[in-house]
Scaffold this motif. Structure first.
Motif, PDB file in Angstrom:
ATOM      1  N   TYR A   1     -42.545 -67.124   3.779  1.00  0.00           N
ATOM      2  CA  TYR A   1     -43.155 -65.807   3.972  1.00  0.00           C
ATOM      3  C   TYR A   1     -42.678 -65.036   5.203  1.00  0.00           C
ATOM      4  CZ  TYR A   1     -46.605 -67.249   0.460  1.00  0.00           C
ATOM      5  OH  TYR A   1     -47.219 -67.647  -0.693  1.00  0.00           O
ATOM      6  N   ALA A   2     -42.310 -65.738   6.291  1.00  0.00           N
ATOM      7  CA  ALA A   2     -42.150 -65.039   7.575  1.00  0.00           C
ATOM      8  C   ALA A   2     -40.912 -64.153   7.606  1.00  0.00           C
ATOM      9  CB  ALA A   2     -42.084 -66.065   8.704  1.00  0.00           C
ATOM     10  N   THR A   3     -41.075 -62.946   8.136  1.00  0.00           N
ATOM     11  CA  THR A   3     -39.917 -62.136   8.522  1.00  0.00           C
ATOM     12  C   THR A   3     -39.730 -62.178  10.039  1.00  0.00           C
ATOM     13  OG1 THR A   3     -41.190 -60.082   8.764  1.00  0.00           O
ATOM     14  CG2 THR A   3     -40.268 -60.554   6.588  1.00  0.00           C
ATOM     15  N   HIS A   4     -40.784 -62.578  10.767  1.00  0.00           N
ATOM     16  CA  HIS A   4     -40.734 -62.725  12.223  1.00  0.00           C
ATOM     17  C   HIS A   4     -41.643 -63.894  12.605  1.00  0.00           C
ATOM     18  CE1 HIS A   4     -39.679 -58.516  11.493  1.00  0.00           C
ATOM     19  NE2 HIS A   4     -39.037 -58.526  12.656  1.00  0.00           N
ATOM     20  N   LEU A   5     -41.264 -64.608  13.675  1.00  0.00           N
ATOM     21  CA  LEU A   5     -42.092 -65.725  14.160  1.00  0.00           C
ATOM     22  C   LEU A   5     -42.412 -65.518  15.634  1.00  0.00           C
ATOM     23  CD1 LEU A   5     -43.266 -68.666  14.276  1.00  0.00           C
ATOM     24  CD2 LEU A   5     -40.928 -69.444  14.726  1.00  0.00           C
ATOM     25  N   VAL A   6     -43.700 -65.689  15.960  1.00  0.00           N
ATOM     26  CA  VAL A   6     -44.111 -65.733  17.367  1.00  0.00           C
ATOM     27  C   VAL A   6     -44.851 -67.058  17.579  1.00  0.00           C
ATOM     28  CG1 VAL A   6     -45.433 -64.671  19.221  1.00  0.00           C
ATOM     29  CG2 VAL A   6     -44.348 -63.229  17.490  1.00  0.00           C
ATOM     30  N   ASP A   7     -44.378 -67.837  18.547  1.00  0.00           N
ATOM     31  CA  ASP A   7     -44.901 -69.183  18.798  1.00  0.00           C
ATOM     32  C   ASP A   7     -45.424 -69.211  20.237  1.00  0.00           C
ATOM     33  OD1 ASP A   7     -45.314 -71.917  19.021  1.00  0.00           O
ATOM     34  OD2 ASP A   7     -43.205 -72.470  18.810  1.00  0.00           O
ATOM     35  N   PHE A   8     -46.702 -69.612  20.399  1.00  0.00           N
ATOM     36  CA  PHE A   8     -47.304 -69.603  21.730  1.00  0.00           C
ATOM     37  C   PHE A   8     -47.298 -70.973  22.391  1.00  0.00           C
ATOM     38  CE2 PHE A   8     -49.002 -65.597  20.330  1.00  0.00           C
ATOM     39  CZ  PHE A   8     -48.781 -64.855  21.471  1.00  0.00           C
ATOM     40  N   HIS A   9     -46.870 -70.975  23.642  1.00  0.00           N
ATOM     41  CA  HIS A   9     -46.900 -72.187  24.451  1.00  0.00           C
ATOM     42  C   HIS A   9     -47.468 -71.848  25.822  1.00  0.00           C
ATOM     43  CE1 HIS A   9     -44.568 -74.960  21.857  1.00  0.00           C
ATOM     44  NE2 HIS A   9     -44.221 -73.815  21.315  1.00  0.00           N
ATOM     45  N   THR A  10     -47.703 -72.896  26.617  1.00  0.00           N
ATOM     46  CA  THR A  10     -48.058 -72.702  28.017  1.00  0.00           C
ATOM     47  C   THR A  10     -47.184 -73.657  28.828  1.00  0.00           C
ATOM     48  OG1 THR A  10     -49.665 -74.481  28.420  1.00  0.00           O
ATOM     49  CG2 THR A  10     -50.476 -72.546  27.243  1.00  0.00           C
ATOM     50  N   ALA A  11     -47.137 -73.411  30.149  1.00  0.00           N
ATOM     51  CA  ALA A  11     -46.569 -74.432  31.029  1.00  0.00           C
ATOM     52  C   ALA A  11     -47.755 -75.164  31.658  1.00  0.00           C
ATOM     53  CB  ALA A  11     -45.651 -73.801  32.058  1.00  0.00           C
ATOM     54  N   PHE A  12     -47.707 -75.416  32.964  1.00  0.00           N
ATOM     55  CA  PHE A  12     -48.789 -76.174  33.588  1.00  0.00           C
ATOM     56  C   PHE A  12     -49.847 -75.271  34.203  1.00  0.00           C
ATOM     57  CE2 PHE A  12     -45.155 -79.136  34.074  1.00  0.00           C
ATOM     58  CZ  PHE A  12     -45.693 -80.250  33.464  1.00  0.00           C
ATOM     59  N   THR A  13     -49.414 -74.136  34.750  1.00  0.00           N
ATOM     60  CA  THR A  13     -50.287 -73.371  35.650  1.00  0.00           C
ATOM     61  C   THR A  13     -50.637 -72.000  35.072  1.00  0.00           C
ATOM     62  OG1 THR A  13     -48.336 -72.515  36.791  1.00  0.00           O
ATOM     63  CG2 THR A  13     -49.340 -74.504  37.707  1.00  0.00           C
ATOM     64  N   ALA A  14     -51.766 -71.480  35.532  1.00  0.00           N
ATOM     65  CA  ALA A  14     -52.289 -70.220  34.992  1.00  0.00           C
ATOM     66  C   ALA A  14     -51.349 -69.044  35.229  1.00  0.00           C
ATOM     67  CB  ALA A  14     -53.658 -69.927  35.613  1.00  0.00           C
ATOM     68  N   ASP A  15     -50.448 -69.142  36.223  1.00  0.00           N
ATOM     69  CA  ASP A  15     -49.561 -68.009  36.515  1.00  0.00           C
ATOM     70  C   ASP A  15     -48.296 -67.999  35.642  1.00  0.00           C
ATOM     71  OD1 ASP A  15     -48.228 -70.161  37.672  1.00  0.00           O
ATOM     72  OD2 ASP A  15     -47.941 -69.215  39.631  1.00  0.00           O
ATOM     73  N   THR A  16     -48.214 -68.878  34.649  1.00  0.00           N
ATOM     74  CA  THR A  16     -47.024 -68.934  33.788  1.00  0.00           C
ATOM     75  C   THR A  16     -46.931 -67.690  32.912  1.00  0.00           C
ATOM     76  OG1 THR A  16     -47.224 -71.331  33.685  1.00  0.00           O
ATOM     77  CG2 THR A  16     -45.827 -70.270  32.012  1.00  0.00           C
ATOM     78  N   ARG A  17     -45.802 -67.025  32.947  1.00  0.00           N
ATOM     79  CA  ARG A  17     -45.546 -65.917  32.022  1.00  0.00           C
ATOM     80  C   ARG A  17     -44.032 -65.701  31.922  1.00  0.00           C
ATOM     81  NH1 ARG A  17     -48.586 -60.786  33.324  1.00  0.00           N
ATOM     82  NH2 ARG A  17     -46.673 -59.627  32.990  1.00  0.00           N
ATOM     83  N   TRP A  18     -43.474 -66.348  30.935  1.00  0.00           N
ATOM     84  CA  TRP A  18     -42.065 -66.103  30.624  1.00  0.00           C
ATOM     85  C   TRP A  18     -41.881 -66.323  29.129  1.00  0.00           C
ATOM     86  CZ3 TRP A  18     -38.165 -69.847  29.322  1.00  0.00           C
ATOM     87  CH2 TRP A  18     -38.605 -71.176  29.312  1.00  0.00           C
ATOM     88  N   ALA A  19     -40.676 -66.067  28.640  1.00  0.00           N
ATOM     89  CA  ALA A  19     -40.502 -66.065  27.189  1.00  0.00           C
ATOM     90  C   ALA A  19     -39.090 -66.464  26.797  1.00  0.00           C
ATOM     91  CB  ALA A  19     -40.810 -64.679  26.642  1.00  0.00           C
ATOM     92  N   LEU A  20     -38.932 -66.774  25.524  1.00  0.00           N
ATOM     93  CA  LEU A  20     -37.626 -67.119  24.961  1.00  0.00           C
ATOM     94  C   LEU A  20     -37.493 -66.451  23.599  1.00  0.00           C
ATOM     95  CD1 LEU A  20     -39.346 -69.967  25.798  1.00  0.00           C
ATOM     96  CD2 LEU A  20     -37.063 -70.909  25.651  1.00  0.00           C
ATOM     97  N   TYR A  21     -36.286 -66.113  23.247  1.00  0.00           N
ATOM     98  CA  TYR A  21     -36.049 -65.743  21.848  1.00  0.00           C
ATOM     99  C   TYR A  21     -34.751 -66.388  21.390  1.00  0.00           C
ATOM    100  CZ  TYR A  21     -32.752 -62.016  23.348  1.00  0.00           C
ATOM    101  OH  TYR A  21     -31.706 -61.311  23.892  1.00  0.00           O
ATOM    102  N   ALA A  22     -34.661 -66.635  20.094  1.00  0.00           N
ATOM    103  CA  ALA A  22     -33.467 -67.270  19.533  1.00  0.00           C
ATOM    104  C   ALA A  22     -32.329 -66.268  19.544  1.00  0.00           C
ATOM    105  CB  ALA A  22     -33.751 -67.747  18.112  1.00  0.00           C
ATOM    106  N   ASP A  23     -31.263 -66.625  20.257  1.00  0.00           N
ATOM    107  CA  ASP A  23     -30.102 -65.731  20.381  1.00  0.00           C
ATOM    108  C   ASP A  23     -28.917 -66.394  19.701  1.00  0.00           C
ATOM    109  OD1 ASP A  23     -28.599 -63.559  21.141  1.00  0.00           O
ATOM    110  OD2 ASP A  23     -28.174 -64.334  23.148  1.00  0.00           O
ATOM    111  N   THR A  24     -29.024 -66.488  18.389  1.00  0.00           N
ATOM    112  CA  THR A  24     -28.004 -67.215  17.624  1.00  0.00           C
ATOM    113  C   THR A  24     -27.068 -66.264  16.887  1.00  0.00           C
ATOM    114  OG1 THR A  24     -29.561 -67.409  15.772  1.00  0.00           O
ATOM    115  CG2 THR A  24     -29.488 -69.234  17.327  1.00  0.00           C
ATOM    116  N   GLY A  25     -27.191 -64.974  17.194  1.00  0.00           N
ATOM    117  CA  GLY A  25     -26.249 -64.011  16.641  1.00  0.00           C
ATOM    118  C   GLY A  25     -26.849 -63.107  15.568  1.00  0.00           C
ATOM    119  N   GLY A  26     -26.175 -61.978  15.344  1.00  0.00           N
ATOM    120  CA  GLY A  26     -26.514 -61.068  14.240  1.00  0.00           C
ATOM    121  C   GLY A  26     -27.928 -60.519  14.293  1.00  0.00           C
ATOM    122  N   ASP A  27     -28.535 -60.374  13.125  1.00  0.00           N
ATOM    123  CA  ASP A  27     -29.859 -59.773  13.018  1.00  0.00           C
ATOM    124  C   ASP A  27     -30.945 -60.639  13.657  1.00  0.00           C
ATOM    125  OD1 ASP A  27     -28.811 -57.597  11.742  1.00  0.00           O
ATOM    126  OD2 ASP A  27     -29.323 -58.263   9.707  1.00  0.00           O
TER     127      ASP A  27
END
Ligand SMILES: [Zn+2]
Length: 326
Positions: A136-162
């Motif tokens: 079904y998915a056309t887009h995926l958002v996956d939530f994680h945390t690190a250890f501490t409350a001040d964590t705020r960063w992100a990743l996206y799959a950069d495997t090319g094209g669309d």
């Protein structure tokens, strides 16, 4: 409208549909079921799949998903949100990263995708989830945390094209400044990279810390950022907010603790460190300072171990390498 069906959540018209998906069985034979909510708009369009607690003790993600789903009004939506707020529910209940029922294989669910119907407990759960995601998915958002409350960063799959284009679009719309465009071969077995391999743009938000280490301000902020992602991909109407430009990394360095002990960190997330800078101090059982630990690389601190004790081999620090602001 074609039926969208994930377990007992069945959406054949606009509205909100709650249900459960059986992903495994407990050792007593009773079902392991995870909650599913489908919110379907009046018109068909993109399908934003989101899930949280792939790691069971990263509870902030569950609250993020719940809050975003509560904010949705099917009448104003074009497309669908499929939300699974507690993916690794046996780990969630045990307050653990990994399932207590994983016996012999790799229990880190974010290394088990796309899953294996003949694999271990966690690989089999991942397989059930992933079959639906892929369908079904056309887009995926996956939530994680690190250890501490001040964590705020992100990743996206950069495997090319669309996939890269779609991932970058979500990253800019979510707007966490520190972002890793994740190259092929990194985080193998994650839902993000598995989805990317199947042509689905995918994004991970690392928001808040483990267990209780997050605030409802974080959840509220994430909810608005998610609504902005939904606007950017066309599910919600309205102007897309432009956040500050992304600072991206060439990759990350993930260092493990070289020894155990009482530990106090001396960094916070978002700061720049140089290789060799002190990032924390060990203490012995008599309370005497017992050596510093230094940054293994130069870059931006994305996550760090909060102490107060650290087992040898635990993740000590996560550093984003070669920061560049576009
Ligand atoms: Zn995680």
């Amino acid at each position: 409208m074609q039926l969208i069906e994930v377990g007992s959540a069945r959406a054949d018209k606009a509205g909100r549909f709650d249900g459960a998906l059986k992903v495994a069985e407990h050792p007593d034979g009773s079902p392991v079921e995870i909650p599913v909510t489908i919110v379907r708009g009046a018109k068909d369009g993109p399908v934003m799949w989101m899930h949280a607690c792939v790691h069971g003790d990263e509870y902030c993600g569950t609250f993020n998903v719940h809050s975003f789903v509560r904010s949705l009004d099917p009448a104003e939506m074009t497309g669908t949100v499929i939300a699974l707020p507690i993916l690794n529910i046996t780990a969630f209940r045990a307050y653990h990263r990994m399932s207590p029922f994983e016996g012999f294989n790799n229990g880190d669910m974010n290394r088990c995708f796309p899953g294996n119907p003949n694999g271990g407990f966690t690989e089999q759960m991942a397989h059930v989830v992933y079959q639906h995601l892929k369908k079904y998915a056309t887009h995926l958002v996956d939530f994680h945390t690190a250890f501490t409350a001040d964590t705020r960063w992100a990743l996206y799959a950069d495997t090319g094209g669309d996939v890269s284009k779609g991932g970058r679009l979500m990253a800019e719309a979510f707007g966490y400044e520190n972002t890793l465009p994740t190259p092929k071969g990194t985080l193998v077995g994650s839902a993000m990279m598995s989805a990317a391999a199947d042509g689905i743009p995918a994004y991970i938000a690392e928001a808040g810390g483990l267990g209780t280490s997050f605030s409802m301000e974080t959840v509220k902020d994430v909810t608005e950022r998610l609504r902005n992602v939904a606007r950017a991909i066309g599910i919600l109407p309205g102007e897309v907010t432009k956040y500050e430009p992304l600072t991206t990394f060439s990759n990350f360095h993930w260092a493990n603790a070289p020894r155990g002990g009482l530990f106090r960190p001396s960094v916070r997330t978002g700061i720049q460190v140089q290789e060799g800078d002190v990032v924390g101090t060990y203490y012995n059982l008599h309370g005497e300072a017992d050596g510093d630990v230094t940054a293994p690389a130069s870059g931006v601190v994305l996550a760090y171990h909060p102490g107060p004790i650290i087992p040898q081999g635990d993740v000590l620090i996560h550093i984003g390498l070669n920061p560049q602001t576009a």
